[in-house]
Motif scaffolding. Structure first.
Motif, short mmCIF file in Angstrom:
data_model
loop_
_atom_site.label_atom_id
_atom_site.label_comp_id
_atom_site.label_asym_id
_atom_site.label_seq_id
_atom_site.Cartn_x
_atom_site.Cartn_y
_atom_site.Cartn_z
N ARG A 1 12.22 20.11 8.25
CA ARG A 1 13.60 20.56 8.14
C ARG A 1 13.87 21.16 6.75
O ARG A 1 13.42 20.62 5.75
CB ARG A 1 14.58 19.41 8.42
CG ARG A 1 14.51 18.85 9.83
CD ARG A 1 14.66 19.90 10.93
NE ARG A 1 15.87 20.70 10.87
CZ ARG A 1 17.01 20.40 11.46
NH1 ARG A 1 17.12 19.30 12.18
NH2 ARG A 1 18.05 21.22 11.37
N GLY A 2 14.57 22.26 6.75
CA GLY A 2 14.84 22.94 5.49
C GLY A 2 13.68 23.79 5.01
O GLY A 2 13.70 24.33 3.90
N GLY A 3 12.67 23.94 5.88
CA GLY A 3 11.41 24.56 5.47
C GLY A 3 11.46 26.05 5.15
O GLY A 3 10.49 26.59 4.59
N SER A 4 12.57 26.71 5.47
CA SER A 4 12.63 28.14 5.12
C SER A 4 12.56 28.35 3.60
O SER A 4 12.09 29.39 3.14
CB SER A 4 13.91 28.76 5.67
OG SER A 4 13.91 28.70 7.06
N SER B 1 16.72 31.83 7.87
CA SER B 1 16.79 30.57 8.63
C SER B 1 17.40 30.87 10.00
O SER B 1 17.92 31.96 10.23
CB SER B 1 17.72 29.57 7.94
OG SER B 1 17.13 29.01 6.82
N ALA B 2 17.41 29.86 10.85
CA ALA B 2 18.08 29.97 12.14
C ALA B 2 19.59 30.01 11.92
O ALA B 2 20.10 29.43 10.97
CB ALA B 2 17.71 28.78 13.01
N THR C 1 19.25 25.05 14.98
CA THR C 1 18.08 24.16 15.05
C THR C 1 18.49 22.80 15.63
O THR C 1 17.81 22.24 16.49
CB THR C 1 17.44 23.99 13.66
OG1 THR C 1 17.15 25.29 13.14
CG2 THR C 1 16.15 23.18 13.72
N PHE D 1 10.39 28.83 7.87
CA PHE D 1 10.22 27.48 8.43
C PHE D 1 9.01 27.36 9.36
O PHE D 1 8.78 26.32 9.93
CB PHE D 1 11.56 27.14 9.12
CG PHE D 1 11.66 25.98 10.06
CD1 PHE D 1 11.46 24.68 9.61
CD2 PHE D 1 12.03 26.18 11.38
CE1 PHE D 1 11.64 23.60 10.47
CE2 PHE D 1 12.21 25.10 12.25
CZ PHE D 1 12.01 23.81 11.80
N GLU E 1 14.69 30.95 14.19
CA GLU E 1 14.46 31.89 13.10
C GLU E 1 14.11 33.28 13.63
O GLU E 1 14.39 34.29 13.00
CB GLU E 1 13.35 31.36 12.18
CG GLU E 1 13.81 30.43 11.06
CD GLU E 1 14.30 29.05 11.50
OE1 GLU E 1 14.07 28.68 12.67
OE2 GLU E 1 14.91 28.35 10.69
N1 ASP Z 1 16.22 26.04 10.62
C1 ASP Z 1 15.46 25.01 9.98
C2 ASP Z 1 16.33 23.79 9.74
O1 ASP Z 1 17.49 23.77 10.11
C3 ASP Z 1 14.79 25.46 8.73
C4 ASP Z 1 15.70 25.91 7.62
O2 ASP Z 1 16.86 26.22 7.84
O3 ASP Z 1 15.22 25.99 6.49
O4 ASP Z 1 15.86 22.81 9.21
#
Ligand code: ASP
Ligand code: MG
Length: 404
Positions: A150-153, A41-42, A47, A136, A74
């Motif tokens: 969001r959260g796509g990793s 992830s970032a 993000t 992501f 990322e």
């Molecule tokens: N960096 C992206 C987010 O904050 C994806 C992730 O962390 O999964 O949503």
């Protein structure tokens, strides 16, 4: 040889020291004789920082450009992890989502994966490299860079694990696993060592924030075992796996809560066929994701329809309902954004009667009023006042013998 996909979330790669710790863990996993594909992830909250920067630059945010901007987060992580691995003598190579063969639709900022072409990653593995993939993100058939929401990793990691036939997908995060309730609210909550996909889906959908809902769906559909664990303690976490017959089910596995939703009520709606269809078509057409729809028995030819919607979409939902009010002949549109949803989840509910009665008794003993109820075969959810939800959770967690 065992192939593991290891996904490291934002806090796990939050600074230089964390990145070195992650590289060290990957190196140790390799030395133990495994193959690893890392997904990152970032760093930290970068993000969110990028989104803030975007709003300082402009009041409009073309979705294609938002995706291009956010995918840089990322990319920073993947290159730094590879450098840290190089220092440890581990050969690695970074890949963007596009280079990793993640093909998505063109729905910018919330794209869905259409296909994975993992040949470049497979070649890297065959050459003895550790592929480090930016989470992501993907690329559309029109060759634009997309993001998976969001959260796509988490989705990236699970999808790659499925495509590469990995033995497991490890999701490293800042908590030690999936808990029987949010430990910040219920100090007596315990870590669950093993949970089925169906229960995990219900938990992710009702406020359990550890895993992104779509990643759990993907893992269930593609039979990818998940291991949610901490990158701070590295201890064994929670396995999310296919239910099997000899899994002993507790009646209730977890208590979840969600205060991110609001309730909209359309009052005095004419009780005739087609009205609900018209209302919910309009809400669907603006892309709203609704939940817990409840309709009362009609009195004097009219009824009330209530539903819940994420608070961030409340204004849009209310405006849509108001826009239709005259046309469908509804009496009123009102909303409530001080509610909370409380859910009990447990695959054992299927075979144990009386769970609902007991839940309501516990709430009654606290004087908590139940405003809406919805159930699935393994979940019971109640809408209650936001200010009583935490006390109610502790009482339910105790009553269903989940306390440690
Ligand atoms: N960096 C992206 C987010 O904050 C994806 C992730 O962390 O999964 O949503
Ligand atoms: Mg995350």
């Amino acid at each position: 040889m065992t192939l593991l996909v290891q996904k490291f979330g934002g806090t796990s790669v939050g600074d230089a020291q964390r990145i070195r710790a992650v590289a060290d863990h990957i190196a140790r996993t390799i030395k133990a004789g495994n193959q690893v594909v890392a997904v990152v992830s970032a760093m930290g909250r970068s993000t969110d920082d990028l989104l803030r920067l975007a709003s300082e630059v402009s009041s409009v945010r073309p979705a294609r450009e938002e995706d291009m901007l956010l995918t840089t987060g990322e990319r920073i992580s993947m290159a730094l992890v590879c450098m840290a691995l190089a220092e440890l003598g581990v050969k690695a190579a970074s890949f963007t989502g596009s280079q990793a063969g993640i093909i998505t639709d063109s729905d910018h900022t919330r794209a869905k994966i259409l296909e994975i072409r993992p040949d470049r990653l497979q070649e890297a593995l065959d050459e003895g490299l550790v592929p480090v993939v930016a989470g992501f993100q993907g690329v559309s058939r029109e060759r634009n860079i997309t993001t998976l929401g969001r959260g796509g990793s988490d989705v990236t990691a699970v999808a790659l694990a499925a495509a590469l036939h990995a033995d497991a997908c490890e999701i490293y995060t800042d908590v030690t696993g999936v808990f029987s309730a949010d430990p910040r609210v219920v100090p007596q909550a315990h870590k669950i060592s093993k949970v089925g996909f169906e229960e995990m889906l219900e938990m992710a959908a009702t406020g359990g924030r550890v895993l992104m809902l779509r990643s759990v769906e993907y893992a269930r559909n593609h039979h990818v075992p998940l291991h949610v664990r901490s990158s701070f303690t590295w201890e064994p976490g929670t396995w999310v796996v296919e239910e099997d017959e000899d899994m002993e089910h507790a009646v209730v596995t977890a208590v979840t809560h969600d205060t991110s939703e609001a309730k909209v009520t359309v009052g005095a709606v004419p009780d005739r066929p087609g009205v609900a269809a018209q209302l919910f078509r309009a809400l669907a057409d603006v892309g709203l994701n609704l939940d817990m729809i409840v309709q009362n028995t009609a009195e004097n030819g009219t009824t009330d329809i209530s539903f819940t919607v994420p608070k961030v979409n409340l204004a849009e939902a209310v405006a849509t309902c108001e826009g239709l009010q005259a046309e469908i002949g509804a009496g009123s549109v009102s909303f409530d954004d001080t509610m909370a949803r409380l859910s009990l989840i447990g695959a054992g509910m299927k075979s144990h009667p009386g769970v609902t009665a007991k839940m309501f008794e516990v709430l009654a003993a606290l004087g908590v009023n139940i405003e809406m109820i919805s159930t699935s075969s393994i979940r019971i959810s109640c809408v209650v006042r936001e200010d009583v939800v935490e006390e109610a959770m502790r009482a339910l967690h105790h009553a269903f013998e989940l306390d440690v």
